[in-house]
Design a protein around this motif. Structure first.
Motif, PDB file in Angstrom:
ATOM      1  N   HIS A 131      -3.117   2.376  -5.034  1.00  0.00           N
ATOM      2  CA  HIS A 131      -3.131   0.912  -5.022  1.00  0.00           C
ATOM      3  C   HIS A 131      -1.870   0.364  -5.690  1.00  0.00           C
ATOM      4  CE1 HIS A 131      -4.722  -3.110  -5.019  1.00  0.00           C
ATOM      5  NE2 HIS A 131      -4.427  -3.203  -6.305  1.00  0.00           N
ATOM      6  N   GLY A 132      -1.182  -0.563  -5.003  1.00  0.00           N
ATOM      7  CA  GLY A 132      -0.001  -1.210  -5.567  1.00  0.00           C
ATOM      8  C   GLY A 132       1.286  -0.420  -5.442  1.00  0.00           C
TER       9      GLY A 132
ATOM     10  N   PRO B 234       6.482  -0.868 -13.740  1.00  0.00           N
ATOM     11  CA  PRO B 234       6.217  -1.993 -12.835  1.00  0.00           C
ATOM     12  C   PRO B 234       7.520  -2.519 -12.225  1.00  0.00           C
ATOM     13  CG  PRO B 234       4.985  -2.260 -14.864  1.00  0.00           C
ATOM     14  CD  PRO B 234       5.912  -1.087 -15.068  1.00  0.00           C
TER      15      PRO B 234
ATOM     16  N   ASN C 244       6.681   0.629  -7.168  1.00  0.00           N
ATOM     17  CA  ASN C 244       5.467   0.279  -7.902  1.00  0.00           C
ATOM     18  C   ASN C 244       5.364  -1.248  -7.959  1.00  0.00           C
ATOM     19  OD1 ASN C 244       3.327  -0.087  -9.638  1.00  0.00           O
ATOM     20  ND2 ASN C 244       4.347   0.834 -11.414  1.00  0.00           N
TER      21      ASN C 244
ATOM     22  N   ARG D  54       2.569  -2.730  -9.082  1.00  0.00           N
ATOM     23  CA  ARG D  54       1.524  -3.012 -10.074  1.00  0.00           C
ATOM     24  C   ARG D  54       2.109  -3.727 -11.287  1.00  0.00           C
ATOM     25  NH1 ARG D  54      -1.406   2.838 -10.908  1.00  0.00           N
ATOM     26  NH2 ARG D  54      -1.992   3.194  -8.753  1.00  0.00           N
TER      27      ARG D  54
END
Length: 116
Positions: free
Chosen positions: A26-27, A87, A51, A53
């Motif tokens: 996810h992300g 991130p 990434n 997220r």
């Protein structure tokens, strides 16, 4: 009858996309996949894994499937990152193989333990 086949093909395409999406953490996204034969005869496969997220991804592995001209899978090669992907950070994933192939695909992208 033709519409029935079209619906079946659309369903199969949709199902295969879903199977690939399920292997993505996810992300996380993958883009810019490329293969280049180097002067020494090795194939270099590369991709950008990003990434999206708000938290780091601990470690990642990308598994590429290699295919021959008939569409048969003839091997797999992987690229692994054992450090966290922050991130917004993009990882330039790379893998090398001496195996000649006609096409390839990212078969699996997953979070892994940071120990090899």
């Amino acid at each position: 009858m033709l519409n029935r086949y079209r619906r079946l093909i659309a369903l199969l395409c949709f199902a295969s996309m879903g199977a690939f999406a399920q292997s993505l953490p996810h992300g996380v996204s993958i883009d810019g996949m490329n293969a280049l034969k180097q002067g020494d005869g090795l194939w270099q496969i590369s991709a950008q894994v990003t990434n999206h997220r708000e938290t780091a991804v601990p470690a990642l592995q990308v598994v590429y499937a290699l295919y021959d001209a008939q569409g048969q899978e003839i091997g797999r090669v992987e690229s692994r990152r054992d450090t966290a992907l922050a991130p917004g950070e993009t990882w330039q994933a790379q893998a090398s193989t001496p195996q000649p192939f006609t096409r390839f695909s990212a078969k699996e992208i997953k979070e892994v333990s940071s120990q090899p």
